[in-house]
Design an enzyme around this catalytic site. Structure first.
Site: not given
Length: 421
Positions: A200, A236, A332, A362, A383
């Protein structure tokens, strides 16, 4: 809103940011064209939608060619109607027949086609009555776990959030500053650091957990002082990837530690206090609903956020609500499968005052749809990572959304109100 009937759906094989095969779908609706490519995660919850059928991408595309005519004529501006149709075609609970990746790409491309036809911003198609406010970017700047190689920290992501920024441009610049400051501090400790990054775009350095946290806290503090507003640190843990089900312990391989669930709760709470963390994502494994609640007794002024715990699944969220497991949730879209599935989750979260963070994956793409999903669902944070083409694409789209709002209203978009800022 004017209905925008779907005319044609075409799928193709493409590759995501990790070089993995994925699907891209074009949807023609009215006079508009929408295009979406499905991302994929590395830290994947076992309750997520299944990305592809057993035959992989090629089987998913073959099936799409067979059933796409059943979607022609549907209103592209109605994501829930498209989800209902996809669910009927699939016939399973997790899209294991047609593939969640295709459900994602079809549903997202459809609303983009409707937005194109109607000449409206995508977020206003997803949520026609939303008052657009911009989420704070939450950026991964030191990586470990499944997003980096051996020698990197066990903890998966150290995250910066510019909670004091008043404008989205300043917020994006703040996280870039933290990312740059982190490299400077790594090189100060490791002059031969080669600049390696994880999936990422976060620095993948030879650091143990303690070193990484101390460096991250210094980078955030330095950037805050330089820019003149507050930036906060989050973590995280991706604790499911640390959890050994057989031994029932969390294994920190880099530091040689094995922690019981009770010790993990204490460890997380101590890190929160030592480093003034405001955001704790997946601090415990994906079935630890009761342990999440126990952690909440220790932590009163930080978000406890479920990702693998919830996997953008309303049924999982209902369990968490009944057990008071968390006050934050990751959204997500591809975890749920289609956009309509994700919106059902978002509505349940909002009704129960669960703080949403819309998130990338990712293995992502240069698509920027999730920026609009974040605005449409009034997510408090987004994010995205900080650098890399597929990461910055989402942040640049927030700047474009802000620009459009300014041109239409004469004022820049407001930032959302963020808890624990």
């Amino acid at each position: 809103m004017e209905a925008v009937p779907i005319k044609e759906i075409v799928g193709r094989l493409c590759f995501n940011s990790r070089g993995q095969e994925t699907v891209e779908v074009d949807v023609k609706a009215g006079n508009g064209l929408g295009r979406a490519m499905a991302p994929a995660g590395a830290s994947v919850g076992k309750f997520e939608a299944q990305n592809f059928p057993q035959g992989g991408v090629r089987e998913a595309l073959m099936l799409l060619r067979e059933y796409s005519t059943k979607l022609v004529g549907l209103d592209a501006s109605d994501p829930k109607a498209i989800t209902s149709a996809l669910r009927r075609i699939d016939g399973t609970t997790n899209y294991s027949r047609i593939g969640g990746a295709v459900a994602y790409a079809v549903s997202m491309a459809a609303v983009e086609a409707a937005a194109s036809h109607l000449n409206k911003p995508l977020y206003s198609i997803i949520s026609p009555n939303v008052e657009p406010k911009l989420p704070f970017p939450l950026g991964n700047f030191i990586g470990g776990g499944k997003h980096a190689g051996p020698g990197a920290p066990d903890i998966q992501e150290l995250l910066a959030c510019p909670v004091g920024a008043k404008r989205i441009e300043d917020a994006v610049r703040a996280n870039i500053t933290v990312h740059s400051e982190a490299r400077r501090l790594i090189e100060k400790r490791q002059p031969l650091f080669a600049g390696g990054k994880g999936d990422e775009g976060a620095w993948a350095a030879n650091l143990d957990n303690e070193e990484a946290l101390m460096l991250a806290a210094e980078a955030v503090a330095t950037a805050s002082d330089k820019l003149g507003f507050r930036i906060r640190l989050g973590v995280d843990f991706a604790a499911s990837s640390l959890w050994d089900e057989k031994e029932r312990v969390y294994v920190y391989a880099r530091s040689g530690k094995k922690l019981s669930p009770e010790e993990q709760i204490q460890f997380v709470a101590e890190l929160k206090d030592r480093f003034n963390l405001f955001y704790l994502e997946d601090p415990l494994h994906e079935d630890a609903f009761e342990d999440f609640y126990e952690l909440s007794k220790w932590v009163k002024d930080a978000l406890i956020v479920g990702d693998d715990l919830l996997v953008t699944n309303p049924s999982r969220l209902k369990i968490a609500l009944s057990k008071r497991s968390c006050d934050g949730a990751i959204l997500k879209v591809n975890q749920a499968g289609s956009l309509g599935d994700a919106l059902e989750f978002a509505e349940l979260a909002a009704a129960n005052k669960i703080v949403l963070t819309t998130s990338h994956r990712s293995g992502d793409t240069v698509d920027s749809h999730i920026s609009h999903v974040a605005v449409a669902t009034t997510s408090k944070m987004i994010k995205t990572g900080i650098v890399g083409g597929e990461r910055i694409a989402k942040l640049n789209e927030l700047l474009r959304i802000n620009e459009r709002i300014y041109l239409e209203t004469g004022s820049e978009a407001h930032m959302v109100s963020l808890p624990y800022a």
